[in-house]
Design a protein around this motif. Structure first.
Motif, mmCIF file in Angstrom:
data_model
loop_
_atom_site.group_PDB
_atom_site.id
_atom_site.type_symbol
_atom_site.label_atom_id
_atom_site.label_comp_id
_atom_site.label_asym_id
_atom_site.label_seq_id
_atom_site.Cartn_x
_atom_site.Cartn_y
_atom_site.Cartn_z
ATOM 1 N N SER A 9 0.859 -1.181 0.000
ATOM 2 C CA SER A 9 0.000 0.000 0.000
ATOM 3 C C SER A 9 0.894 1.229 0.000
ATOM 4 C CB SER A 9 -0.926 0.010 1.218
ATOM 5 O OG SER A 9 -0.180 0.183 2.407
ATOM 6 N N LYS A 10 0.258 2.362 -0.257
ATOM 7 C CA LYS A 10 0.972 3.637 -0.218
ATOM 8 C C LYS A 10 0.511 4.420 1.000
ATOM 9 C CE LYS A 10 1.342 4.055 -5.210
ATOM 10 N NZ LYS A 10 0.883 4.833 -6.379
ATOM 11 N N ALA A 11 1.444 5.104 1.626
ATOM 12 C CA ALA A 11 1.098 5.997 2.733
ATOM 13 C C ALA A 11 0.369 7.205 2.154
ATOM 14 C CB ALA A 11 2.356 6.446 3.470
ATOM 15 N N VAL A 12 -0.724 7.595 2.786
ATOM 16 C CA VAL A 12 -1.471 8.764 2.324
ATOM 17 C C VAL A 12 -0.611 10.014 2.448
ATOM 18 C CG1 VAL A 12 -3.461 10.242 2.840
ATOM 19 C CG2 VAL A 12 -3.719 7.766 2.794
ATOM 20 N N ASN A 13 0.125 10.114 3.546
ATOM 21 C CA ASN A 13 0.988 11.264 3.776
ATOM 22 C C ASN A 13 2.353 10.775 4.227
ATOM 23 O OD1 ASN A 13 2.188 13.674 4.344
ATOM 24 N ND2 ASN A 13 0.694 14.343 5.860
ATOM 25 N N PRO A 14 3.231 10.445 3.278
ATOM 26 C CA PRO A 14 4.543 9.889 3.654
ATOM 27 C C PRO A 14 5.403 10.827 4.493
ATOM 28 C CG PRO A 14 4.272 9.949 1.250
ATOM 29 C CD PRO A 14 3.047 10.525 1.852
ATOM 30 N N ALA A 15 5.112 12.118 4.468
ATOM 31 C CA ALA A 15 5.894 13.071 5.253
ATOM 32 C C ALA A 15 5.476 13.083 6.723
ATOM 33 C CB ALA A 15 5.743 14.475 4.667
ATOM 34 N N ASP A 16 4.336 12.469 7.049
ATOM 35 C CA ASP A 16 3.836 12.443 8.426
ATOM 36 C C ASP A 16 4.490 11.292 9.183
ATOM 37 O OD1 ASP A 16 2.480 12.429 10.811
ATOM 38 O OD2 ASP A 16 0.476 12.469 9.910
ATOM 39 N N GLN A 17 5.659 11.557 9.714
ATOM 40 C CA GLN A 17 6.438 10.518 10.398
ATOM 41 C C GLN A 17 5.701 9.951 11.605
ATOM 42 O OE1 GLN A 17 9.167 9.306 9.011
ATOM 43 N NE2 GLN A 17 9.370 7.781 10.598
ATOM 44 N N LYS A 18 4.920 10.759 12.298
ATOM 45 C CA LYS A 18 4.179 10.269 13.461
ATOM 46 C C LYS A 18 3.140 9.231 13.044
ATOM 47 C CE LYS A 18 4.871 14.099 16.559
ATOM 48 N NZ LYS A 18 4.291 15.008 17.529
ATOM 49 N N ALA A 19 2.490 9.435 11.906
ATOM 50 C CA ALA A 19 1.503 8.461 11.420
ATOM 51 C C ALA A 19 2.190 7.146 11.072
ATOM 52 C CB ALA A 19 0.754 9.004 10.209
#
Length: 84
Positions: A9-19
């Motif tokens: 899958s792809k991360a919706v927001n790859p820049a959101d390290q906390k997620a």
């Protein structure tokens, strides 16, 4: 009956390290508590996970992953029965 499931899958927001860290932390806790084993890999905004365990537990978790708003473009790569 034991099964193995492999998805990407792809991360919706790859820049959101906390997620991303949250996904890893929740996976560790959930999998241990439900008799699941496997590997979760992440890089360049893409998750790849191999899950092994009882059919019901694996199916339930995969359903949750599909509905998780932090993932997009979830693709099932392989699903098979295993002996151990």
């Amino acid at each position: 009956m034991l099964v193995r499931l492999l998805y990407v899958s792809k991360a919706v927001n790859p820049a959101d390290q906390k997620a991303i860290e949250s996904i890893v932390g929740v996976a560790r806790q959930y999998n241990t508590g439900h008799g699941l084993t496997g590997v979760l890999c992440y890089g360049d905004g893409v998750f790849m996970q191999c899950l092994e365990g009882g059919r019901d537990a694996v199916n339930a978790l995969y359903g949750h992953i599909i509905r998780d708003k932090r993932h997009q473009d979830v693709v099932l790569l392989r699903y098979e029965e295993i002996v151990e």
